[in-house]
Scaffold this active site. Sequence first.
Site: not given
Lengths: 249, 128
Positions: A130-132, A146
């Site tokens: 995941p991006c986060f 983040k």
Amino acid sequence: MVTPPVSAAENMAVDHALLRRARKTGESVLRVYSWREPTVSLGRNQPAQGAYDAERAKELGVSIVRRPTGGRAVVHWREVTYSVTAPIRGRLSESYVATNRLLVNALQRLGVDADLAGDQTPIPKLSTSPCFDAAAPGEVVARGRKLVGSAQWREDGATMQHGSILIDDDQPLLAAIATQPTPLPAAPATLHTLLGRAPGPDAIAAALHDALDATLSAPAEPFTFDTETCREAAVLRAHYEADAWTWRR
Amino acid sequence: MAVIPDDLLYTADHEYIQLGRDGVAQIGITDYAQQELGDIVYVELPKVGAKFQAHDVFGTVEAVKAVSELFSPIAGEVVEINTRLDKEPALINSDPYGAGWMLKLRVADPKNREGLLTAAQYAERVGA
């Protein structure tokens, strides 16, 4: 500009049309928006074929769309998404930093002790994680985690940056639609945990607007869609709805 | 400080082109461009045989957070792509004019250099 919740493909198409508008008019637009249903947005080049179960996503009422911007997958639901479209002026790298500073300013107005991740932050690899999961250098973080996931696209004299400001953490939904058992990532920072309350999209949009006004020599003007941008967005929507784009990798 | 070799030609979009005597040109992005983009994580290149006009988009490059389009500096047909970039995109950062080249194009008209910049013109444009 604050736009009401629309479909995943429409949201991407509107951002794309605004990018084209920025190139033609030389004007910049800050858009704040949300999504009609829980949506997973994939990074432009991240692998997705075989990694996510489209049928399972449908059962859960989750849409999947591929962004024109880079980076990794994001779940959009209890969050606010922003986009900044602008002509490129000056150095390429400056617009990314400027937008992220605007976000920090807005979050501080909400009472969040937000900051930018340092240059020594490790570079996340392009993957299905995941991006986060991890912040990249220059991204917005709070308490070491983040808080805003952002990505940028530069096309022929114009740039578009969009990103997700988390109100609550829906990112575990990615694991629910993954085809392989996926360990849950560490929880990202969210406005709810940081503030002890969950500000609504309108409050976040107002903070962004105030932060923008503070950086400009004259107040930002309200934006109204013109016919050409609406027409462009309608055409581009088909591109973002197509499986050939969503499942290109 | 960006390296701008004298023997190459450049575009305003930060691609370089090295014209060979055999009519094949090697194309990539400049040292200035890779510095601006930062760490490159993915490159999307066309297939061999694809044809482009000058300023057509021939691919994209993704750095940590930004995707940028790549523009063909000149008209021609792709005869080779740098397949190493598939697994080693960071070569563009470490050696943009060497191992980080992107594609080779059989140039449609080697005498037509419209829109291309000399090293001095490109250096002036980027303030190097």
